[in-house]
Design a protein around this motif. Structure first.
Motif, PDB file in Angstrom:
ATOM      1  N   UNK A  84       0.849  -1.192   0.000  1.00 54.08           N
ATOM      2  CA  UNK A  84       0.000   0.000   0.000  1.00 54.08           C
ATOM      3  C   UNK A  84       0.890   1.249   0.000  1.00 54.08           C
ATOM      4  N   UNK A  85       1.353   1.626  -1.196  1.00 55.54           N
ATOM      5  CA  UNK A  85       2.248   2.782  -1.343  1.00 55.54           C
ATOM      6  C   UNK A  85       1.486   4.091  -1.146  1.00 55.54           C
ATOM      7  N   UNK A  86       2.187   5.134  -0.685  1.00 56.65           N
ATOM      8  CA  UNK A  86       1.570   6.458  -0.689  1.00 56.65           C
ATOM      9  C   UNK A  86       1.399   6.932  -2.135  1.00 56.65           C
ATOM     10  N   UNK A  87       0.550   7.923  -2.362  1.00 57.09           N
ATOM     11  CA  UNK A  87       0.367   8.429  -3.733  1.00 57.09           C
ATOM     12  C   UNK A  87       1.701   8.852  -4.365  1.00 57.09           C
ATOM     13  N   UNK A  88       1.819   8.596  -5.663  1.00 55.28           N
ATOM     14  CA  UNK A  88       3.043   8.919  -6.402  1.00 55.28           C
ATOM     15  C   UNK A  88       2.689   9.115  -7.865  1.00 55.28           C
ATOM     16  N   UNK A  89       3.530   9.832  -8.586  1.00 58.18           N
ATOM     17  CA  UNK A  89       3.299  10.051 -10.013  1.00 58.18           C
ATOM     18  C   UNK A  89       3.735   8.848 -10.848  1.00 58.18           C
ATOM     19  N   UNK A  90       4.092   7.786 -10.219  1.00 56.20           N
ATOM     20  CA  UNK A  90       4.537   6.582 -10.907  1.00 56.20           C
ATOM     21  C   UNK A  90       5.689   5.953 -10.161  1.00 56.20           C
ATOM     22  N   UNK A 148       1.939   7.084 -18.406  1.00 52.16           N
ATOM     23  CA  UNK A 148       2.010   6.929 -16.953  1.00 52.16           C
ATOM     24  C   UNK A 148       1.828   5.502 -16.457  1.00 52.16           C
ATOM     25  N   UNK A 149       1.694   4.536 -17.339  1.00 51.22           N
ATOM     26  CA  UNK A 149       1.658   3.136 -16.928  1.00 51.22           C
ATOM     27  C   UNK A 149       3.083   2.626 -16.798  1.00 51.22           C
ATOM     28  N   UNK A 150       3.234   1.319 -16.743  1.00 50.46           N
ATOM     29  CA  UNK A 150       4.559   0.725 -16.687  1.00 50.46           C
ATOM     30  C   UNK A 150       4.944   0.171 -18.055  1.00 50.46           C
ATOM     31  N   UNK A 151       6.187   0.383 -18.418  1.00 49.42           N
ATOM     32  CA  UNK A 151       6.720  -0.075 -19.693  1.00 49.42           C
ATOM     33  C   UNK A 151       7.768  -1.151 -19.408  1.00 49.42           C
ATOM     34  N   UNK A 152       7.577  -2.339 -19.952  1.00 48.55           N
ATOM     35  CA  UNK A 152       8.520  -3.429 -19.729  1.00 48.55           C
ATOM     36  C   UNK A 152       9.782  -3.237 -20.556  1.00 48.55           C
ATOM     37  N   UNK A 153      10.916  -3.436 -19.903  1.00 44.37           N
ATOM     38  CA  UNK A 153      12.218  -3.389 -20.560  1.00 44.37           C
ATOM     39  C   UNK A 153      12.891  -4.729 -20.278  1.00 44.37           C
ATOM     40  N   UNK A 154      12.716  -5.715 -21.179  1.00 46.13           N
ATOM     41  CA  UNK A 154      13.207  -7.067 -20.921  1.00 46.13           C
ATOM     42  C   UNK A 154      14.723  -7.182 -21.029  1.00 46.13           C
ATOM     43  N   UNK A 155      15.233  -8.135 -20.276  1.00 46.29           N
ATOM     44  CA  UNK A 155      16.662  -8.405 -20.305  1.00 46.29           C
ATOM     45  C   UNK A 155      16.948  -9.743 -19.655  1.00 46.29           C
ATOM     46  N   UNK A 156      18.212  -9.937 -19.323  1.00 47.14           N
ATOM     47  CA  UNK A 156      18.648 -11.159 -18.665  1.00 47.14           C
ATOM     48  C   UNK A 156      19.553 -10.790 -17.495  1.00 47.14           C
ATOM     49  N   UNK A 157      19.717 -11.729 -16.585  1.00 48.55           N
ATOM     50  CA  UNK A 157      20.634 -11.522 -15.474  1.00 48.55           C
ATOM     51  C   UNK A 157      21.507 -12.751 -15.295  1.00 48.55           C
TER      52      UNK A 157
END
Length: 130
Positions: free
Chosen positions: A55-61, A82-91
């Motif tokens: 339950x995060x406090x309000x934020x712009x993202x 303002x949504x989330x953008x996936x940036x795929x990779x490997x670890x």
């Protein structure tokens, strides 16, 4: 929703176990969770992340990431809408609690993540560029 998340986490864990991905010296709490940046809790060079169910406090993202046992890494950036953008990779493990991240898009610089502490409810890391 909680049961579905737990089921998905269990399924990912079982797949990783079958693929032999469990020997990376990374705490199990890190895997399969969408971690979002809780910048309000930062200290010096340590960044704090919480599960996306927190339950995060309000934020712009909020940015975040997910680490899978199979070597998949997904960074979540803030999209233009303002949504989330996936940036795929490997670890890859780069020592105990160290992850070397490489992204599929060459525009994103490789980076290292040092896991300072990992609990199911909070993750503390140190990020460095490669």
């Amino acid at each position: 929703m909680k049961k579905l998340s737990l089921l998905c986490l269990l399924a990912v864990g079982l797949m990783a176990f079958q693929c032999g991905g469990g020997n990376a010296n990374v705490p199990d709490a890190v895997y399969g969770q969408t971690w979002l940046y809780s910048y309000e809790e930062d200290s010096a060079d340590v960044h704090t992340y919480r599960p996306n169910t927190f339950d995060f406090p309000p934020s712009r993202g909020r940015t975040g990431f997910m680490v899978q046992k199979d070597g998949t890494f997904i960074r979540y950036g803030i999209a233009p809408t303002d949504g989330l953008e996936e940036q795929p990779g490997t670890w890859q493990a780069d020592g105990k609690n160290l992850l070397q991240i490489k992204f599929k898009d060459a525009a994103h610089e490789p980076e290292k993540i040092e896991i300072i502490s990992a609990l199911p409810s909070v993750l503390k890391i140190r990020r460095t560029s490669h």
